[in-house]
Enzyme design. Structure first.
Site, PDB file in Angstrom:
ATOM      1  N   ASP A  66       5.001   0.351   3.577  1.00  0.00           N
ATOM      2  CA  ASP A  66       5.070  -0.449   2.350  1.00  0.00           C
ATOM      3  C   ASP A  66       4.223   0.149   1.235  1.00  0.00           C
ATOM      4  OD1 ASP A  66       2.621  -0.924   3.503  1.00  0.00           O
ATOM      5  OD2 ASP A  66       2.622  -3.088   3.136  1.00  0.00           O
ATOM      6  N   ARG A  80      10.710  -2.877   8.421  1.00  0.00           N
ATOM      7  CA  ARG A  80      10.991  -3.005   6.993  1.00  0.00           C
ATOM      8  C   ARG A  80      12.025  -1.960   6.579  1.00  0.00           C
ATOM      9  NH1 ARG A  80       5.010  -3.087   6.209  1.00  0.00           N
ATOM     10  NH2 ARG A  80       4.332  -5.198   5.666  1.00  0.00           N
ATOM     11  N   ASP A 126      -8.669  -1.390  11.760  1.00  0.00           N
ATOM     12  CA  ASP A 126      -9.306  -1.031  10.489  1.00  0.00           C
ATOM     13  C   ASP A 126     -10.695  -1.649  10.358  1.00  0.00           C
ATOM     14  OD1 ASP A 126      -8.008  -3.469  10.413  1.00  0.00           O
ATOM     15  OD2 ASP A 126      -7.281  -3.263   8.367  1.00  0.00           O
TER      16      ASP A 126
END
Length: 443
Positions: free
Chosen positions: A209, A113, A287
């Site tokens: 992000d 990104r 996670d």
């Protein structure tokens, strides 16, 4: 400071000695009558015959000299006493100033990104110290344009590159999850770099992000001592899963919670935890793996009422899951809260649990219909009770909060209780009194 005080003491001692030398010389060269003999008497035989008055004067002068010497000795004792006090004070100050401020590195997990610039710009904007908060960007994917953006920050950041960019062998049905496998591998690499190669004792992880709040650094610095001292905690997170605008109290930017749910999305861990997790780190879905009872081990995280991070990345390996429905509406804190100056002892396990449960189970019980239709009397808080997995999911979904559970734990939940704002009133969605443990089958 020591040099200045030493000079003053030395000067005082010098003046003491000089004064006494002058006094002695003065008295030595002086007689009470100007001369020892009688001016009218012949002293050619060399024999002096001092008068009784001269003897009295000499005794009087001796008394004066003795008194003055005693006074000067007292002054010298006072100088020596002050020197001892000042030296002790300086030693104590030196002891207080020995402990340096802990360094808390920020680890940015990046891939492909170019919008990582927004993340880094906000980190640099709000960072109070480059020395105390070094920024480490670990990049996977080998994306040239993203690498160029990271390099453009020069020595403001440290740029690490994941050396292994190969595909990972997975089961055929998991081929579509290749990205999750690579993310887990990247986390393993990056955390080893922070803790083993760079030898840091703690780290705050953000992804490329995420945008951070003005008090992001203040928040983590204030909570680091609690994380280190309380073994019932295993992380500090900047994220509230139910932190959408309208679901949090804007007047409670300083309010913090314990939660049994691992939030992620801007979180701090200690080296000791990584040493525990690293040998069994999962191949994928790290996670959710963190949310399993075997890893959590009944430990909690700290999370805020209002999030200190905001995600702006709709596109990713999750293909925008939850983003359009929840994440795009998250409220980012804008008020700087001086957390390091606040008393956070209320977050200690026993104190927090007792106070929290007392508040929840003393609140009046209301129905789902009353909450949904805004028919609540009084300012609150109110308790809305669920009895099983289905009733929790139904009420959570219809009230607009996250309804999914991981290993039986609801998002933001603490001892099964989820706190949120509905139509301006505090609601506690909670199990019946007497709750003891989560049911991992509630997923």
């Amino acid at each position: 400071m020591l040099r200045t005080r030493g000079s003053v003491i030395l000067c005082g001692t010098f003046l003491f000695i000089t004064w006494n030398a002058i006094l002695v010389l003065f008295l030595w060269g002086r007689s009470p009558t100007g001369q020892l003999g009688d001016p009218g008497q012949d002293n050619s035989d060399g024999i002096e015959n001092p008068s009784i008055d001269v003897v009295k004067d000499l005794f009087r002068m001796a008394d004066i000299l003795e008194a003055e010497l005693e006074n000067q000795k007292n002054i010298l004792r006072e100088i020596q006493s002050q020197q001892s006090v000042l030296e002790l004070s300086d030693r104590n100050k030196a002891k207080v100033q020995v402990a340096p401020e802990p360094v808390i590195p920020i680890l940015v997990i990046a891939c492909n990104r170019v919008t990582v610039r927004r993340c880094l710009d906000k980190l640099l904007l709000h960072r109070p110290s480059a020395e105390l908060y070094p920024i480490i960007v670990s990049q996977d994917c080998g994306h040239a344009e993203t690498a160029a953006v990271i390099r453009s920050y020069g020595n403001q950041v440290t740029h690490l590159k994941q050396p292994d960019l190969s595909d990972i062998a997975v089961r055929p049905e998991h081929k579509k999850f290749q990205g999750y496998y690579k993310i887990s591998r990247h986390y393993h690499f990056a955390l080893n770099q922070v803790f083993k190669t760079l030898s840091h004792s703690s780290v705050v992880i953000v992804e490329d992000d995420l945008e951070v709040a003005p008090d992001f650094f203040e928040y983590f610095r204030a909570l680091l001592p609690l994380l280190k001292s309380d073994p019932s905690l295993w992380c500090v997170s900047a994220w509230n899963d139910n932190g959408r605008d309208g679901f949090v109290d804007p007047a409670k930017a300083n309010l913090l919670y314990r939660t049994d749910f691992f939030p992620g999305l801007g979180w701090m861990l200690l080296r000791e935890l990584w040493e525990e997790l690293e040998p069994k780190w999962p191949a994928s879905f790290w996670d959710d793996w963190m949310r399993q009872p075997e890893q959590r081990r009944n430990r909690a995280c700290i999370r805020p009422e209002i999030s200190r991070t905001l995600t702006f990345g709709r596109q990713g390996v999750s293909l925008g899951q939850f983003y359009d429905k929840y994440l795009r509406y998250m409220k980012l804190n804008t008020e700087f809260v001086p957390f390091t100056k606040l008393d956070l002892s209320y977050l200690k396990e026993e104190t927090y649990r007792n106070n929290f449960e007392k508040e929840i189970y003393s609140a009046p019980v209301v129905t789902y219909e009353d909450v949904k239709l805004g028919k609540l009397n009084g300012p609150g808080p109110f308790r809305l009770q669920y009895s099983n997995k289905d009733s929790f999911k139904l009420m959570a979904k219809n009230l607009g909060i996250m309804e999914d559970l991981k290993s039986g734990v609801p998002r933001t939940g603490y001892r099964g209780i989820v706190s949120f704002i509905s139509r301006g009133r505090r609601i506690y969605l909670s199990p019946p009194p007497g709750w003891t443990k989560y049911d991992p089958t509630w997923s």
